[in-house]
Structure formats: C-alpha cells, structure tokens
Design a protein around this motif. Structure first.
Motif, PDB file in Angstrom:
ATOM      1  N   SER A 113       0.696  -1.232  -0.063  1.00  0.00           N
ATOM      2  CA  SER A 113       0.077  -0.053  -0.030  1.00  0.00           C
ATOM      3  C   SER A 113       1.034   1.279  -0.088  1.00  0.00           C
ATOM      4  O   SER A 113       0.592   2.127  -0.687  1.00  0.00           O
ATOM      5  CB  SER A 113      -1.104   0.116   1.099  1.00  0.00           C
ATOM      6  N   ARG A 116       2.230   1.608  -3.680  1.00  0.00           N
ATOM      7  CA  ARG A 116       1.314   2.002  -4.379  1.00  0.00           C
ATOM      8  C   ARG A 116       0.840   3.771  -4.115  1.00  0.00           C
ATOM      9  O   ARG A 116       0.918   4.421  -4.999  1.00  0.00           O
ATOM     10  CB  ARG A 116      -0.248   1.527  -4.078  1.00  0.00           C
ATOM     11  N   GLU A 117       0.911   4.480  -2.982  1.00  0.00           N
ATOM     12  CA  GLU A 117       0.753   5.577  -2.541  1.00  0.00           C
ATOM     13  C   GLU A 117       1.955   6.470  -3.343  1.00  0.00           C
ATOM     14  O   GLU A 117       1.595   7.556  -3.773  1.00  0.00           O
ATOM     15  CB  GLU A 117       0.786   5.842  -1.121  1.00  0.00           C
ATOM     16  N   ILE A 119       3.510   5.429  -5.915  1.00  0.00           N
ATOM     17  CA  ILE A 119       3.552   5.437  -7.440  1.00  0.00           C
ATOM     18  C   ILE A 119       2.074   6.525  -7.764  1.00  0.00           C
ATOM     19  O   ILE A 119       2.358   7.273  -8.633  1.00  0.00           O
ATOM     20  CB  ILE A 119       3.126   4.093  -7.860  1.00  0.00           C
ATOM     21  N   ASN A 120       1.300   6.805  -6.974  1.00  0.00           N
ATOM     22  CA  ASN A 120       0.200   7.726  -7.074  1.00  0.00           C
ATOM     23  C   ASN A 120       0.748   8.952  -7.266  1.00  0.00           C
ATOM     24  O   ASN A 120       0.290   9.769  -7.859  1.00  0.00           O
ATOM     25  CB  ASN A 120      -1.067   6.961  -6.371  1.00  0.00           C
ATOM     26  N   GLY A 121       1.617   8.981  -6.023  1.00  0.00           N
ATOM     27  CA  GLY A 121       1.915  10.449  -5.710  1.00  0.00           C
ATOM     28  C   GLY A 121       2.978  11.087  -7.001  1.00  0.00           C
ATOM     29  O   GLY A 121       2.901  12.131  -7.424  1.00  0.00           O
ATOM     30  N   ARG A 123       2.788   9.794 -10.239  1.00  0.00           N
ATOM     31  CA  ARG A 123       1.823  10.075 -11.215  1.00  0.00           C
ATOM     32  C   ARG A 123       1.234  11.419 -11.176  1.00  0.00           C
ATOM     33  O   ARG A 123       0.875  12.115 -12.396  1.00  0.00           O
ATOM     34  CB  ARG A 123       0.827   9.004 -11.439  1.00  0.00           C
ATOM     35  N   ALA A 124       0.896  11.719  -9.913  1.00  0.00           N
ATOM     36  CA  ALA A 124       0.031  13.174  -9.795  1.00  0.00           C
ATOM     37  C   ALA A 124       0.825  14.396 -10.041  1.00  0.00           C
ATOM     38  O   ALA A 124       0.475  15.395 -10.421  1.00  0.00           O
ATOM     39  CB  ALA A 124      -0.355  13.374  -8.460  1.00  0.00           C
TER      40      ALA A 124
END
Length: 125
Positions: A113, A116-117, A119-121, A123-124
C-alpha cells in the motif's frame, strides 16, 4: 588429490563429488546463519598463510569479489549444491575472507500500500 581436475569431456565437468569438495562435511564450521537469501561479499583481505583453500574456495572468492550476492545465486554460478557452498562459505568466514549479511527482515520492507501511494503521488506530479 592434485590441483588439476580430471575431465571426462567438456559437458560432463570435473569428476569430483560434492562431498569431496566439502571434504566430507555437511555443515559449515561457522555459527553464522547462511540462509539462501543471505548476501555474501568478499572482504578483499589477503588469504592467510595458514588457510588451506581449495580451487573451489578460490572460485567462490572470485564470484563474490567486489559485490554482494545471495548464497543461492553463488551456488548457481558455481554449479554446486547449496549445502556444499554453505560449507565452503563457512571456511571462508573463519578466515575473514567473506562477510555474510542475513536477509532483510520482512518488517523492514515497505508495504504494497505504501508503494502504491508513492506511485500514485509520482503520477500526480
């Protein structure tokens, strides 16, 4: 046993049984845990005069010279059973020629988790 290997042919390899390589020993003399995922690295120290190193010991040293490698990978590169490699590593540990680090603790690795956070950060951005 001479320093030369007796070869049957190029594909067969040396005619030396694994127990002969380990001098009949099945366990390393060192008390350090030599887990499959433990990493091994050469220390770069010179071989002591009292050390009786075989050709397999020297091959193992050349495989771990300058880099850390898992025990299982070293065994694969040497085409020797892991048990034999553990015995040889124990000998090298006794002479201070290699260091062994245990595998990383699972609790010290990041959770899925968290990754994933991240990676999402990214991408943002």
């Amino acid at each position: 046993m001479s320093g030369e290997h007796e070869w049957v042919d190029e594909e067969a390899g040396p005619v030396v049984r694994p127990y002969a390589v380990a001098r009949g020993r099945t366990r390393p003399t060192s008390s350090n845990a030599l887990d499959l995922l433990a990493t091994v690295a050469g220390t770069g120290l010179p071989v002591p005069a009292k050390a009786e190193l075989s050709a397999q010991h020297r091959r193992l040293l050349s495989v771990v010279a300058g880099q850390s490698r898992p025990v299982a990978e070293v065994a694969s590169d040497l085409s020797l059973p892991v048990g034999v490699v553990r015995v040889l590593l124990g000998d090298l540990l006794d002479h201070g020629l290699v260091t062994v680090r245990p595998p990383r603790d699972k609790a010290a690795t990041p959770t899925e988790s968290l990754l994933r956070e991240v990676i999402n950060g990214l991408r943002a951005l």
